[in-house]
Design an enzyme around this catalytic site. Structure first.
Site, PDB file in Angstrom:
ATOM      1  N   GLY A 129      41.383  35.944  76.348  1.00 37.12           N
ATOM      2  CA  GLY A 129      41.597  35.456  74.982  1.00 37.12           C
ATOM      3  C   GLY A 129      43.047  35.526  74.537  1.00 37.12           C
ATOM      4  O   GLY A 129      43.335  35.405  73.360  1.00 37.12           O
ATOM      5  N   GLU A 132      40.655  52.720  75.669  1.00 36.89           N
ATOM      6  CA  GLU A 132      39.357  52.080  75.448  1.00 36.89           C
ATOM      7  C   GLU A 132      38.542  52.849  74.419  1.00 36.89           C
ATOM      8  O   GLU A 132      37.805  52.258  73.636  1.00 36.89           O
ATOM      9  CB  GLU A 132      38.582  51.947  76.771  1.00 36.89           C
ATOM     10  CG  GLU A 132      39.284  51.107  77.840  1.00 36.89           C
ATOM     11  CD  GLU A 132      39.767  49.750  77.340  1.00 36.89           C
ATOM     12  OE1 GLU A 132      39.168  49.194  76.398  1.00 36.89           O
ATOM     13  OE2 GLU A 132      40.768  49.241  77.888  1.00 36.89           O
ATOM     14  N   ALA A 189      42.357  32.633  81.245  1.00 36.21           N
ATOM     15  CA  ALA A 189      40.911  32.844  81.289  1.00 36.21           C
ATOM     16  C   ALA A 189      40.461  33.905  80.285  1.00 36.21           C
ATOM     17  O   ALA A 189      39.276  34.106  80.081  1.00 36.21           O
ATOM     18  CB  ALA A 189      40.470  33.247  82.693  1.00 36.21           C
TER      19      ALA A 189
END
Ligand code: ZN
Length: 690
Positions: free
Chosen positions: A611, A475, A609
């Protein structure tokens, strides 16, 4: 509206003041204002950068900022009130988005800009913004008229409602299942952190006296519980029970996603055909680096060919290992894999990830991560807690600076798990992207990172396993690409405008660093003794990294393949039903056949749900690029500080700084000097001998 903090958004959102009741009025007012400005642009129809691109950005950005913050709060502070806000606003936001992207006058102005002399003088960033906006408009139905347009928009609306419903069903189905365990022998083998968390979960669901030692323990399907339970629980019957609950998640009753899966695929098919594509994968891929389904299938074949035989061998080795350690129940079942793989790692490499946890207090890991990134990029990280309001008292705040202490960017870190209100997993997002304003002033990037680490308990800090450290690095890799951008136009700065299948390069690249012995040594600092890890242990952790890489690879290939098949070939004589597509991918890539009742598609939120529709392959695609980027460092030696710094700066100046302003192939070539080579990944995963 004067005191609505969601309407008046400064550099840092006022999370201490934003409440659900602000949501609807703020977004409605912003949409109303934007409508007026957009209409004015449509009337003037200026075919210039400032008149068309910049003006439209300025008009619409306040809507997207407010809406983005609402969606963020739904992820980290979920409540029925926020869900109601989202459900109320979502249709209105979509109508607004479609009205802008389907505007014929805006499209004509863009086309005129594309044909103008101004365009020929643009740099690659501006050209890409114009070209990609034109394609986005076409792929959003700007060319449709009358009934077709109405039908198309109805599909878009329905898809958006279905994906919201899909995601809520998964969340609710996950919450609906739990096992309350009361006997010590039922939790045999589980690590202390997990017992602690499960006892806390039992407390919040009515077992006020629950303790980590005596129970009861509430076991759920939350990722942070399910994963370790499958690895550590000695009770095979309970692993089976949990496994079976997981594979049928959201597949019946009030949270049944089965009809949604069918309908979503049907609508996507219709929508792509209305736009002139053969199937939805073509539509999805036209805006990605891979370009065409064929390129993705080629990658799946190429990697699959090497990984499959190795995965079969891995499984045979695991079976033999289990049998030599007392397993006598026939072939390993799916609920045995994680458990025996973990034991095998412990035996082969002499450590358990859970036993390493005390060596990695979050704070120390974070400092080590900052040091590494400073070495690579030259920037610094300064704690700035209190400088901006946050959405929860545990959330940290940091400032990113250069050598002269000039602020380059800011970021939030929301580290701990809050299962009742916070989505599981880890992710990065942005509140503000870099932008040079007409008066010369600079809006600086503001990023956020969310993890789900164990909550500090009993006066001890939260400690991490190597796997969790990888997630944090991942991240942070995303956040860096957002924060260290040097692009001044917001449409292409930071993580914006980067092709979906190239977005994971920055994250996976940074992940590659964290299990390197020297890096890991710097991250380790035993929570009680302050000890680091010795070279022998560091070497073993590093060596274990490629263990079962083939099994993990084919699992990813299976998901990528079924995703692509569903969006290209279903329905067809080859795949008359969804189950056929699922079965064929499993037959090809699953070394243990899934149970007949397996309904994993019902909780495959990435493609229904998220991308990742016709885009799940992106992880592997980006992995190929990231491994090749990392190989450039390895070729010079990771302990060669001068070279690491030199190549690190080159990485910073190309991939991090340029991001969406260049085609990902051009950015890659600017860094590497050549096109990507899949062998770096195969080698990194230990799938090739050399
Ligand atoms: Zn990622």
């Amino acid at each position: 509206m004067t005191d609505n903090p969601l309407y008046h958004l400064d550099e840092f959102p006022r999370f201490d003041a934003i409440r659900p009741e602000h949501g609807v009025p703020a977004v409605r007012q912003r949409i109303a204002e934007a409508e007026q400005t957009v209409s004015a642009i449509e009337t003037a129809c200026p075919a210039t950068w400032d008149g068309r691109i910049r003006a439209l950005h300025n008009a619409t950005e306040p809507v997207w900022r407010a809406w983005g913050i609402i969606q963020h709060l739904i992820s980290v502070s979920n409540s029925t009130d926020w869900r109601t806000v989202e459900e109320t606003l979502q249709p209105e936001v979509i109508v607004f988005a479609m009205r802008v992207v389907q505007s014929r006058p805006l499209y004509d102005a863009l086309q005129a800009l594309r044909d103008s002399s101004e365009y020929s003088g643009f740099d690659s960033g501006r050209k890409r913004v114009v070209d990609k906006s034109l394609r986005a408009a076409r792929d959003s139905g700007v060319g449709l008229e009358g009934e077709d347009k109405t039908a198309f928009n109805a599909i878009v609306n329905e898809l958006s409602a279905l994906s919201m419903k899909f995601s809520n069903n998964v969340l609710d189905a996950t919450k609906a299942f739990s096992l309350m365990l009361h006997e010590r022998n039922e939790v045999a083998g589980l690590p202390p952190t997990l017992l602690e968390g499960c006892a806390q979960a039992a407390q919040t669901s009515g077992e006020a006296a629950a303790t980590a030692e005596k129970g009861p323990w509430r076991i759920t399907l939350e990722h942070a519980v399910y994963g370790p339970f499958m690895q550590y629980a000695e009770r095979r019957d309970l692993r089976e029970k949990l496994y079976r609950a997981n594979i049928i998640r959201a597949s019946d009753g009030t949270t049944d996603n089965t009809p949604l899966v069918e309908r979503i695929l049907e609508l996507r098919r219709k929508m792509s055909q209305m736009l002139g594509y053969d199937n939805y994968a073509q539509l999805s891929l036209s805006a990605k680096m891979a370009g065409k389904p064929e390129a993705v299938y080629a990658m799946i074949d190429q990697i699959g060919e090497v990984a499959l035989p190795k995965a079969k061998k891995d499984l045979a080795d695991l079976q033999a290992f289990a049998e030599s350690h007392g397993f006598s129940k026939g072939p390993l079942m799916p609920w045995d894999l994680a458990y025996w793989a973990r034991l095998q790692v412990e035996t082969l490499f002499g450590y358990s990830p859970e036993a390493l946890r005390p060596y990695f207090p979050l704070e120390h890991v974070l400092n080590g991560l900052f040091d590494l990134v400073s070495k690579l990029t030259g920037v610094r990280f300064v704690a700035a807690d209190g400088a901006a309001p946050t959405w929860h008292p545990d959330v940290r705040f940091f400032r990113v600076t250069d050598d002269a202490d000039t602020t380059l960017a800011w970021f939030y870190l929301d580290p701990y798990s809050r299962p009742e209100t916070k989505r599981g997993g880890a992710w990065m997002n942005e509140f503000q992207t870099r932008e040079r304003c007409p008066d010369g002033s600079l809006k600086r990037p503001v990023a956020l990172m969310v993890c789900n680490q164990a909550v500090p308990a009993g006066g001890k800090p939260s400690c991490m396993t190597p796997g969790e450290i990888s997630t944090l690095f991942h991240e942070f890799g995303h956040a860096l690409q957002h924060m260290l951008t040097e692009i001044d136009i917001p449409e292409a700065s930071g993580i914006n405008n980067i092709e979906w299948d190239a977005v994971e390069v920055a994250s996976q690249f940074l992940e590659n660093w964290c299990l390197q012995p020297d890096v890991l040594r710097a991250l380790a600092h035993h929570v009680e003794t302050g000890e680091t890890l010795d070279d022998d242990m560091l070497g073993r952790i590093h060596a274990s990294n490629t263990h079962h890489a083939a099994l993990q690879t084919i699992r990813q290939l299976r998901f990528a393949n079924v995703d692509l098949d569903l969006h290209t070939k279903y329905p067809s004589p080859e795949f008359p039903t969804i189950a056929d597509a699922e079965r064929q991918s499993a037959e090809r890539f699953a070394v243990i056949a899934p149970l007949p009742e397996d309904r994993f598609l019902c909780s495959f939120a990435h493609i229904f749900a998220g991308g990742y529709s016709a885009g799940y392959y992106s992880y592997m695609w980006a992995d190929v690029l990231a491994a090749d980027v990392f190989a450039m460092f390895e070729e010079q030696g990771l302990d060669n500080v001068a070279e690491v710094q030199r190549i690190g700066r080159r990485y910073t100046e190309t991939i991090l700084a340029q991001g969406g302003a260049m085609h990902p192939m051009d950015v890659f070539k600017a860094f590497r000097g050549r096109e990507p080579d899949v062998h770096a990944l195969l080698k990194q995963k230990g799938l090739l001998e050399n």
